[in-house]
Write an enzyme that holds these catalytic residues in place. Structure first.
Site, PDB file in Angstrom:
ATOM      1  N   CYS A 115       0.794  -1.227   0.000  1.00 29.94           N
ATOM      2  CA  CYS A 115       0.000   0.000   0.000  1.00 29.94           C
ATOM      3  C   CYS A 115       0.828   1.279   0.000  1.00 29.94           C
ATOM      4  O   CYS A 115       0.292   2.365  -0.229  1.00 29.94           O
ATOM      5  CB  CYS A 115      -0.958  -0.010   1.180  1.00 29.94           C
ATOM      6  SG  CYS A 115      -2.061  -1.447   1.186  1.00 29.94           S
ATOM      7  N   HIS A 255      -3.197   6.860   2.041  1.00 25.67           N
ATOM      8  CA  HIS A 255      -3.654   5.510   1.726  1.00 25.67           C
ATOM      9  C   HIS A 255      -5.008   5.289   2.388  1.00 25.67           C
ATOM     10  O   HIS A 255      -5.214   5.639   3.550  1.00 25.67           O
ATOM     11  CB  HIS A 255      -2.637   4.485   2.228  1.00 25.67           C
ATOM     12  CG  HIS A 255      -3.164   3.092   2.258  1.00 25.67           C
ATOM     13  ND1 HIS A 255      -3.750   2.504   1.159  1.00 25.67           N
ATOM     14  CD2 HIS A 255      -3.217   2.166   3.253  1.00 25.67           C
ATOM     15  CE1 HIS A 255      -4.129   1.277   1.474  1.00 25.67           C
ATOM     16  NE2 HIS A 255      -3.827   1.057   2.733  1.00 25.67           N
ATOM     17  N   ASN A 285     -10.506   0.036   0.807  1.00 28.25           N
ATOM     18  CA  ASN A 285      -9.042   0.017   0.771  1.00 28.25           C
ATOM     19  C   ASN A 285      -8.600  -0.562  -0.562  1.00 28.25           C
ATOM     20  O   ASN A 285      -8.848  -1.734  -0.844  1.00 28.25           O
ATOM     21  CB  ASN A 285      -8.527  -0.825   1.948  1.00 28.25           C
ATOM     22  CG  ASN A 285      -7.020  -0.898   2.017  1.00 28.25           C
ATOM     23  OD1 ASN A 285      -6.315  -0.774   1.024  1.00 28.25           O
ATOM     24  ND2 ASN A 285      -6.503  -1.150   3.201  1.00 28.25           N
TER      25      ASN A 285
END
Length: 330
Positions: A115, A255, A285
């Site tokens: 990520c 993120h 996500n």
């Protein structure tokens, strides 16, 4: 006029299938849609179609970024795909994207730092373009986590979706562009997020499939502690090197890990005066796609003003974190 390296155009791609919290609650035992929303602030996510792979998502996002920058694929010199869910162990996903785009002059490679990948790849692209003035880089963050979910694991199944985001990187005039980047790695915490099976240590087998060894696993509390402990201290040296005051940051593009976590992070970092961009409400996500998707949505909605200071933040498996401070050119 002197030049910096900056972002010339952005693009993103979200698959068509929308997966609501109600659908996830039907798949994951013992939870409700209300529980998901309260714990994550996520209301939906997108899943790739059966015939879509990570390279397909990346290609769509790249095409949009090239169009936004007014650049054709044959002008790209470097093509970087940040992903931890590539199409296959070999060839690199970037090679497939290069072929699909027709970016045949580009040197291409994958970067796997999960990520945090897009911020890391952006810094690599900055260095490559700076070494050869006049060149262009295409940086793509893409992940397709829906193929790696265990629906008996509420800690991961409720969070993750599929997406890709991209940026064309090249020379921009002062005062625009990337001011500086701060990267950090904590390999001693690598056990917080993992996929056990499919590599050289635990090769794929009937046993690894039967035991769920190819599913994404995460220790959620440990990840949250890592973020809160490691990300805020990275801001100060970045600001000191660039002569920037914290209050000058107009936009925070993090993120898209978890909405509740991001709220706490903003407070801990002292970024309450900045606008925090959170498309995770709609998309969840998105792994390495989180930062470029958020950036592209903000740009296309004309929320980023000319000269605004942006702080991009990626963090995740490895464990790794990266911050990028840049001045936006509208």
């Amino acid at each position: 006029m002197t030049t910096r390296i900056g972002i010339l155009g952005t693009g993103s791609y979200l698959p068509k299938e929308e997966i609501t919290n109600e659908e996830i609650a039907r798949r994951v035992p013992g939870i409700t849609a209300e529980w998901i929303g309260r714990r994550t602030l996520i209301t939906g996510r997108r899943y790739a179609a059966p015939d879509e792979a990570t390279s397909d998502l990346a290609r769509h996002a790249a095409t949009a970024a090239l169009g936004d920058a007014g650049v054709t694929a044959d002008r790209i010199d470097h093509l970087i795909v940040a992903t931890s869910t590539g199409d296959a162990p070999l060839p690199p996903t970037s090679s497939l994207v290069q072929s699909a785009l027709g970016a045949h002059r580009a040197a291409c490679f994958d970067l796997n730092i999960a990520c945090a990948g897009f911020v890391y790849a952006l810094d690599v692209a900055r260095a490559l373009v700076a070494q050869r003035p006049g060149t262009l880089a295409l940086v793509i963050g893409a992940d397709l986590y829906s193929r790696f979910l265990d629906y008996t694991d509420r800690g991961t199944a409720v969070l993750l979706g599929d997406a890709a985001g991209a940026a064309v990187v090249g020379a921009v005039p002062e005062p625009y562009g990337i001011l500086d980047v701060e990267l950090s790695g904590r390999g001693d915490a690598h056990e917080l997020i993992w996929i056990e099976g499919g590599g050289s240590r635990v090769p794929a087998s009937a046993e690894t499939v039967a035991n769920g060894g190819h599913h994404l696993r995460m220790i959620g509390r440990g990840v949250a502690d890592f973020v809160m402990t490691n990300v805020p201290p990275m801001i100060r040296p970045l600001l000191e090197r660039t002569g920037t005051a914290l209050g000058e940051i107009a936009h925070f593009v993090p993120h898209q890990a978890n909405g509740v976590l991001l709220g706490e992070l903003v407070e801990r970092c002292g970024l309450t005066g900045a606008r925090t961009h959170t498309p995770l409400v709609k998309y969840g996500n998105m792994g390495a796609a989180s930062v470029p998707v958020a950036l592209d949505e903000a740009s296309r909605a004309r929320l980023l003003g000319d000269g605004d200071l942006l702080l991009l933040a990626g963090f995740g498996a490895g464990m790794a974190a990266g911050l990028c401070l840049l001045r936006w050119s509208a």
